[in-house]
Design a protein around this motif. Structure first.
Motif, PDB file in Angstrom:
ATOM      1  N   THR A 177     -15.800  11.713  -1.135  1.00 58.96           N
ATOM      2  CA  THR A 177     -16.121  11.767   0.290  1.00 58.96           C
ATOM      3  C   THR A 177     -15.068  11.073   1.151  1.00 58.96           C
ATOM      4  O   THR A 177     -14.964  11.351   2.342  1.00 58.96           O
ATOM      5  N   GLU A 178     -14.294  10.182   0.541  1.00 60.28           N
ATOM      6  CA  GLU A 178     -13.224   9.492   1.261  1.00 60.28           C
ATOM      7  C   GLU A 178     -12.197   9.003   0.254  1.00 60.28           C
ATOM      8  O   GLU A 178     -12.546   8.532  -0.823  1.00 60.28           O
ATOM      9  N   MET A 179     -10.914   9.113   0.610  1.00 61.70           N
ATOM     10  CA  MET A 179      -9.862   8.554  -0.237  1.00 61.70           C
ATOM     11  C   MET A 179      -8.664   8.189   0.620  1.00 61.70           C
ATOM     12  O   MET A 179      -8.271   8.934   1.522  1.00 61.70           O
ATOM     13  N   ALA A 180      -8.098   7.039   0.318  1.00 63.64           N
ATOM     14  CA  ALA A 180      -6.822   6.615   0.899  1.00 63.64           C
ATOM     15  C   ALA A 180      -6.025   6.019  -0.246  1.00 63.64           C
ATOM     16  O   ALA A 180      -6.448   5.019  -0.851  1.00 63.64           O
ATOM     17  N   ASP A 181      -4.894   6.620  -0.587  1.00 64.21           N
ATOM     18  CA  ASP A 181      -4.171   6.208  -1.785  1.00 64.21           C
ATOM     19  C   ASP A 181      -2.696   5.971  -1.505  1.00 64.21           C
ATOM     20  O   ASP A 181      -2.042   6.750  -0.828  1.00 64.21           O
ATOM     21  N   GLN A 182      -2.191   4.859  -2.057  1.00 64.56           N
ATOM     22  CA  GLN A 182      -0.761   4.570  -2.051  1.00 64.56           C
ATOM     23  C   GLN A 182      -0.220   4.374  -3.462  1.00 64.56           C
ATOM     24  O   GLN A 182       0.978   4.128  -3.631  1.00 64.56           O
TER      25      GLN A 182
ATOM     26  N   PRO B 200       5.897  12.012  -5.748  1.00 64.68           N
ATOM     27  CA  PRO B 200       5.746  12.546  -4.391  1.00 64.68           C
ATOM     28  C   PRO B 200       4.301  12.474  -3.915  1.00 64.68           C
ATOM     29  O   PRO B 200       3.370  12.399  -4.719  1.00 64.68           O
ATOM     30  N   GLU B 201       4.091  12.502  -2.630  1.00 65.09           N
ATOM     31  CA  GLU B 201       2.751  12.557  -2.054  1.00 65.09           C
ATOM     32  C   GLU B 201       2.069  13.840  -2.513  1.00 65.09           C
ATOM     33  O   GLU B 201       2.603  14.946  -2.379  1.00 65.09           O
ATOM     34  N   LEU B 202       0.862  13.704  -3.074  1.00 63.73           N
ATOM     35  CA  LEU B 202       0.143  14.858  -3.613  1.00 63.73           C
ATOM     36  C   LEU B 202      -1.081  15.232  -2.795  1.00 63.73           C
ATOM     37  O   LEU B 202      -1.783  16.174  -3.143  1.00 63.73           O
ATOM     38  N   GLY B 203      -1.326  14.481  -1.701  1.00 63.41           N
ATOM     39  CA  GLY B 203      -2.494  14.763  -0.876  1.00 63.41           C
ATOM     40  C   GLY B 203      -3.554  13.705  -1.060  1.00 63.41           C
ATOM     41  O   GLY B 203      -3.695  13.111  -2.135  1.00 63.41           O
ATOM     42  N   GLN B 204      -4.343  13.471  -0.032  1.00 62.25           N
ATOM     43  CA  GLN B 204      -5.337  12.409  -0.059  1.00 62.25           C
ATOM     44  C   GLN B 204      -6.675  12.838  -0.654  1.00 62.25           C
ATOM     45  O   GLN B 204      -7.574  12.018  -0.796  1.00 62.25           O
ATOM     46  N   ARG B 205      -6.823  14.090  -1.005  1.00 58.40           N
ATOM     47  CA  ARG B 205      -8.024  14.533  -1.707  1.00 58.40           C
ATOM     48  C   ARG B 205      -7.609  15.202  -3.014  1.00 58.40           C
ATOM     49  O   ARG B 205      -6.744  16.080  -3.025  1.00 58.40           O
ATOM     50  N   PRO B 206      -8.199  14.800  -4.140  1.00 58.48           N
ATOM     51  CA  PRO B 206      -7.825  15.410  -5.417  1.00 58.48           C
ATOM     52  C   PRO B 206      -8.305  16.855  -5.523  1.00 58.48           C
ATOM     53  O   PRO B 206      -9.303  17.249  -4.912  1.00 58.48           O
TER      54      PRO B 206
ATOM     55  N   ARG C  90      -3.110  -4.119  -4.320  1.00 57.80           N
ATOM     56  CA  ARG C  90      -2.183  -4.753  -5.245  1.00 57.80           C
ATOM     57  C   ARG C  90      -1.621  -6.030  -4.643  1.00 57.80           C
ATOM     58  O   ARG C  90      -1.456  -6.132  -3.423  1.00 57.80           O
ATOM     59  N   ARG C  91      -1.340  -6.998  -5.493  1.00 53.14           N
ATOM     60  CA  ARG C  91      -0.833  -8.294  -5.044  1.00 53.14           C
ATOM     61  C   ARG C  91       0.320  -8.123  -4.062  1.00 53.14           C
ATOM     62  O   ARG C  91       1.245  -7.354  -4.282  1.00 53.14           O
ATOM     63  N   GLY C  92       0.231  -8.859  -2.951  1.00 57.37           N
ATOM     64  CA  GLY C  92       1.260  -8.768  -1.920  1.00 57.37           C
ATOM     65  C   GLY C  92       1.107  -7.569  -1.012  1.00 57.37           C
ATOM     66  O   GLY C  92       1.956  -7.325  -0.157  1.00 57.37           O
ATOM     67  N   GLY C  93       0.019  -6.811  -1.199  1.00 58.04           N
ATOM     68  CA  GLY C  93      -0.197  -5.629  -0.364  1.00 58.04           C
ATOM     69  C   GLY C  93       0.740  -4.486  -0.675  1.00 58.04           C
ATOM     70  O   GLY C  93       0.926  -3.583   0.153  1.00 58.04           O
ATOM     71  N   ALA C  94       1.330  -4.493  -1.881  1.00 58.09           N
ATOM     72  CA  ALA C  94       2.341  -3.484  -2.226  1.00 58.09           C
ATOM     73  C   ALA C  94       1.770  -2.073  -2.288  1.00 58.09           C
ATOM     74  O   ALA C  94       2.496  -1.098  -2.051  1.00 58.09           O
ATOM     75  N   ALA C  95       0.494  -1.932  -2.624  1.00 57.17           N
ATOM     76  CA  ALA C  95      -0.129  -0.607  -2.695  1.00 57.17           C
ATOM     77  C   ALA C  95      -1.639  -0.780  -2.648  1.00 57.17           C
ATOM     78  O   ALA C  95      -2.183  -1.717  -3.233  1.00 57.17           O
ATOM     79  N   GLU C  96      -2.299   0.151  -1.961  1.00 56.48           N
ATOM     80  CA  GLU C  96      -3.749   0.115  -1.848  1.00 56.48           C
ATOM     81  C   GLU C  96      -4.334   1.435  -2.335  1.00 56.48           C
ATOM     82  O   GLU C  96      -3.678   2.478  -2.302  1.00 56.48           O
ATOM     83  N   HIS C  97      -5.574   1.334  -2.762  1.00 53.07           N
ATOM     84  CA  HIS C  97      -6.316   2.544  -3.136  1.00 53.07           C
ATOM     85  C   HIS C  97      -7.773   2.339  -2.756  1.00 53.07           C
ATOM     86  O   HIS C  97      -8.362   1.296  -3.060  1.00 53.07           O
ATOM     87  N   ARG C  98      -8.327   3.335  -2.108  1.00 52.15           N
ATOM     88  CA  ARG C  98      -9.733   3.288  -1.703  1.00 52.15           C
ATOM     89  C   ARG C  98     -10.335   4.667  -1.916  1.00 52.15           C
ATOM     90  O   ARG C  98      -9.750   5.681  -1.512  1.00 52.15           O
ATOM     91  N   VAL C  99     -11.498   4.712  -2.562  1.00 58.38           N
ATOM     92  CA  VAL C  99     -12.147   5.995  -2.798  1.00 58.38           C
ATOM     93  C   VAL C  99     -13.664   5.815  -2.765  1.00 58.38           C
ATOM     94  O   VAL C  99     -14.195   4.826  -3.245  1.00 58.38           O
TER      95      VAL C  99
END
Length: 242
Positions: free
Chosen positions: A200-205, A213-219, A139-148
């Motif tokens: 196989t991989e996820m990193a979520d903000q 709340p944080e729900l875990g890095q794997r769905p 997200r613009r300004g690095g406010a949040a990232e998502h990678r899957v």
């Protein structure tokens, strides 16, 4: 009794635009309804499946987007990732979006002005070069990232009515608060061709950036659909005040 089939029928009249949604990854986490309730507008009720509430992240490709007045040759494309949950309003089932990240500044501006949807501009990419697909968003300004990263697994086909898959995927209405009132938008498309997916991989903000709340890095659940052609209809005031 919630009627889950009527919203899937095409409304009468001309559409406001068309688009295609491609390569959708549906990631879902179960969440305690009492934890979720404060994050959803009071005018909307949580929609649950056998008492369970869900939060989803859906990255996908938006293709051939154009309002009805725009020539087809001028249609445009971008990537999107939305964070969502499921609600009812006046017993009509739909989607409530916590955020929508898009790689098009034009789409962000248009959706914020026209639909009051919480769109954010993000740098986004997708890589389908091998049997593993990869979506990435910053997200613009690095406010949040998502990678899957994920692989497509078993084909399930269209979802059966009253199944969990139908509850999660076959959503044709969205609800949004705008100037203190509840508005409803509608889309129409054929039912999704659904496949299971292996993340196989996820990193979520994005979930925590939405205040959840944080729900875990794997769905808990991951599904894929190759895509659908979509008609979009004008957003309408439901006449309900916040």
């Amino acid at each position: 009794m919630i009627d889950r089939m009527t919203p899937s029928r095409r409304p009468g009249g001309a559409n406001a635009g068309t688009q295609r949604w491609e390569s959708l990854l549906f990631c879902h986490w179960e969440i305690d309804p009492e934890t979720l309730r404060p994050h959803v507008p009071a005018a909307m009720d949580l929609d649950t499946f056998q008492g369970r509430a869900y939060v989803g992240i859906v990255p996908f490709k938006m293709r051939d987007i154009r309002p009805s007045w725009l020539p087809r040759r001028l249609a445009f494309n971008f990537l999107e990732t939305n964070v969502r949950t499921y609600v009812t309003h006046n017993d009509r089932p739909g989607v409530y979006f916590f955020s929508l990240d898009a790689s098009s500044r034009l789409a962000v501006i248009a959706a914020r002005i026209g639909w009051a949807l919480p769109y954010y501009y993000a740098r986004m990419s997708v890589d389908d070069s091998d049997d593993t697909s990869r979506y990435q968003s910053v997200r613009r300004g690095g406010a949040a990232e998502h990678r899957v990263s994920f692989r497509v697994a078993e084909q399930l086909g269209p979802s059966a009515p009253e199944s969990l898959e139908h509850f999660l995927f076959e959503r044709y209405l969205l609800f949004v608060e705008k100037k203190g009132r509840v508005f409803c938008g509608q889309v129409h498309h054929e039912p999704y061709d659904v496949w299971t997916a292996e993340v196989t991989e996820m990193a979520d903000q994005l979930i925590t950036a939405a205040g959840l709340p944080e729900l875990g890095q794997r769905p808990a659940l991951a599904h894929y659909s190759p895509g659908v052609d979509v008609e979009v209809f004008a957003i309408r005031d439901t006449g309900v005040m916040r």
